[in-house]
Scaffold this motif. Structure first.
Motif, PDB file in Angstrom:
ATOM      1  N   GLU A  80      -3.654  -2.456  11.633  1.00 41.36           N
ATOM      2  CA  GLU A  80      -4.932  -2.726  12.315  1.00 41.36           C
ATOM      3  C   GLU A  80      -5.668  -3.939  11.739  1.00 41.36           C
ATOM      4  N   TYR A  81      -5.323  -4.352  10.552  1.00 38.22           N
ATOM      5  CA  TYR A  81      -5.991  -5.489   9.915  1.00 38.22           C
ATOM      6  C   TYR A  81      -5.367  -6.829  10.312  1.00 38.22           C
ATOM      7  N   LEU A 134      -2.037   2.139  10.107  1.00 39.76           N
ATOM      8  CA  LEU A 134      -3.414   1.805   9.730  1.00 39.76           C
ATOM      9  C   LEU A 134      -3.509   0.387   9.169  1.00 39.76           C
ATOM     10  N   VAL A 135      -2.505   0.010   8.384  1.00 42.69           N
ATOM     11  CA  VAL A 135      -2.459  -1.312   7.778  1.00 42.69           C
ATOM     12  C   VAL A 135      -2.359  -2.378   8.871  1.00 42.69           C
ATOM     13  N   GLN A 187      -4.838   6.685   1.382  1.00 44.03           N
ATOM     14  CA  GLN A 187      -5.317   5.961   2.564  1.00 44.03           C
ATOM     15  C   GLN A 187      -6.549   5.103   2.291  1.00 44.03           C
ATOM     16  N   GLU A 188      -7.499   5.687   1.559  1.00 38.35           N
ATOM     17  CA  GLU A 188      -8.748   4.967   1.313  1.00 38.35           C
ATOM     18  C   GLU A 188      -8.502   3.726   0.442  1.00 38.35           C
ATOM     19  N   GLN A 233      -6.808   1.031   2.410  1.00 36.64           N
ATOM     20  CA  GLN A 233      -7.741   0.287   3.256  1.00 36.64           C
ATOM     21  C   GLN A 233      -8.503  -0.747   2.446  1.00 36.64           C
ATOM     22  N   ARG A 234      -8.855  -0.395   1.211  1.00 40.71           N
ATOM     23  CA  ARG A 234      -9.566  -1.358   0.369  1.00 40.71           C
ATOM     24  C   ARG A 234      -8.695  -2.562   0.030  1.00 40.71           C
ATOM     25  N   MET A 252      -6.301  -3.683   1.947  1.00 41.33           N
ATOM     26  CA  MET A 252      -6.192  -4.500   3.164  1.00 41.33           C
ATOM     27  C   MET A 252      -7.471  -5.304   3.412  1.00 41.33           C
ATOM     28  N   GLU A 253      -8.619  -4.700   3.087  1.00 39.05           N
ATOM     29  CA  GLU A 253      -9.883  -5.442   3.229  1.00 39.05           C
ATOM     30  C   GLU A 253      -9.908  -6.653   2.293  1.00 39.05           C
ATOM     31  N   THR A 263       0.822  -1.212   0.000  1.00 38.85           N
ATOM     32  CA  THR A 263       0.000   0.000   0.000  1.00 38.85           C
ATOM     33  C   THR A 263       0.859   1.266   0.000  1.00 38.85           C
TER      34      THR A 263
END
Ligand code: ATP
Ligand code: MG
Length: 244
Positions: free
Chosen positions: A223-224, A220-221, A191-192, A195-196, A198-199, A186
């Motif tokens: 957190e997954y 942030l990454v 950022q958005e 996150q996608r 990582m999802e 990433t």
């Protein structure tokens, strides 16, 4: 003892790790200098985990995932994949294992610009014997998985950064690997979009029971993650099990 009691008291089967590193060191020689990139790392990674490896620049993260993926060998210590000592495999066996078992995702996507999304995903299958219909089915399925079936005929340069990385992920999935190694996947995304991505990795772990190992600077990454390893100066300084 009743059968139910026997089942309840039976010891749980011992889960074998997918990847096991035992006291791994990696020293690079540059001229007459030695760089100790890894200084004794031991860790286990299990099937069905989303693993995050964090640490400052130069701490040894890329060196670590290269060894996990059989792209590099430890100077000392051992790296096992599904119980096989990677240092004991021939070059041919190691290449074969990488091709079948491991998918790689790169920070800058590493797509071939002039090829379409479909053709980029097809690349790893060129070396695998498979019927044309099976090949097409797999490519379609992987593009669908990352939500890009409608972009199959776009050339890589006609896609946004996030879309290009999703093609990179589809390409990593097409050989149906057990392990996906992603070094800063990433790093070049906003950022958005990050996150996608990582999802998507989380879905790959939950729904396909694969293992994804992500190297990142980004909190942030992390957190997954199911499990996070912190590395500083070639040594693991922390391991946290997010869902324990
Ligand atoms: N092929 C190589 N030859 C010499 N030194 C190397 C080599 N690869 C890595 N190193 C050194 O080993 C150390 C760890 O490098 P590595 O690339 O694993 O760090 P990293 O944690 O991935 O950093 P970054 O976050 O900047 O990508 C660094 O000091 C680096 O300069
Ligand atoms: Mg790196």
């Amino acid at each position: 003892m009743s059968l139910a009691e026997q089942i309840q008291t039976r010891p749980k089967p011992i889960r074998e790790p997918l990847v096991r590193l035992v006291n791994v060191t990696r020293t690079f020689r540059v001229g007459n200098q030695e760089v100790h990139a890894l200084r004794g790392v031991s860790l286990d990674v299990y099937q069905g985990q989303l693993v995050v490896i964090r640490g400052p620049s130069g701490s040894g993260k890329t060196t670590l995932v290269n060894i996990m993926g059989g792209l590099d060998q430890p100077t000392s210590g051992q790296a096992f994949y599904k119980g096989h000592d990677l240092s004991k495999l021939s070059d041919h066996a190691l290449t074969d294992l990488r091709r079948r078992e491991i998918g790689f995702v790169f920070q800058s996507f590493a797509l071939i610009e002039v090829l379409t999304a479909y053709e980029n995903v097809e690349l790893p299958l060129r070396m695998v014997r498979m019927s044309a219909s099976e090949r097409a089915r797999r490519i379609r399925e992987c593009l669908e998985w990352v939500g890009l079936d409608k972009r199959a005929q776009h050339r890589a340069y006609e896609l946004s950064g996030g879309e290009q990385q999703r093609v990179g992920i589809a390409r990593a999935l097409v050989n149906e690997p057990s392990l996906i190694l992603a070094d800063e996947p990433t790093g070049e995304l906003n950022q958005e979009t990050a996150q996608r991505v990582m999802e998507l990795f989380r879905r790959i772990v939950r729904e396909q029971n694969r293992t994804v190992c992500v190297v990142t600077h980004d909190p942030l990454v992390a957190e997954y993650a199911d499990v996070t390893f912190e590395i500083v100066d070639g040594l693991l300084v922390g391991e946290s099990d997010t869902h324990a």
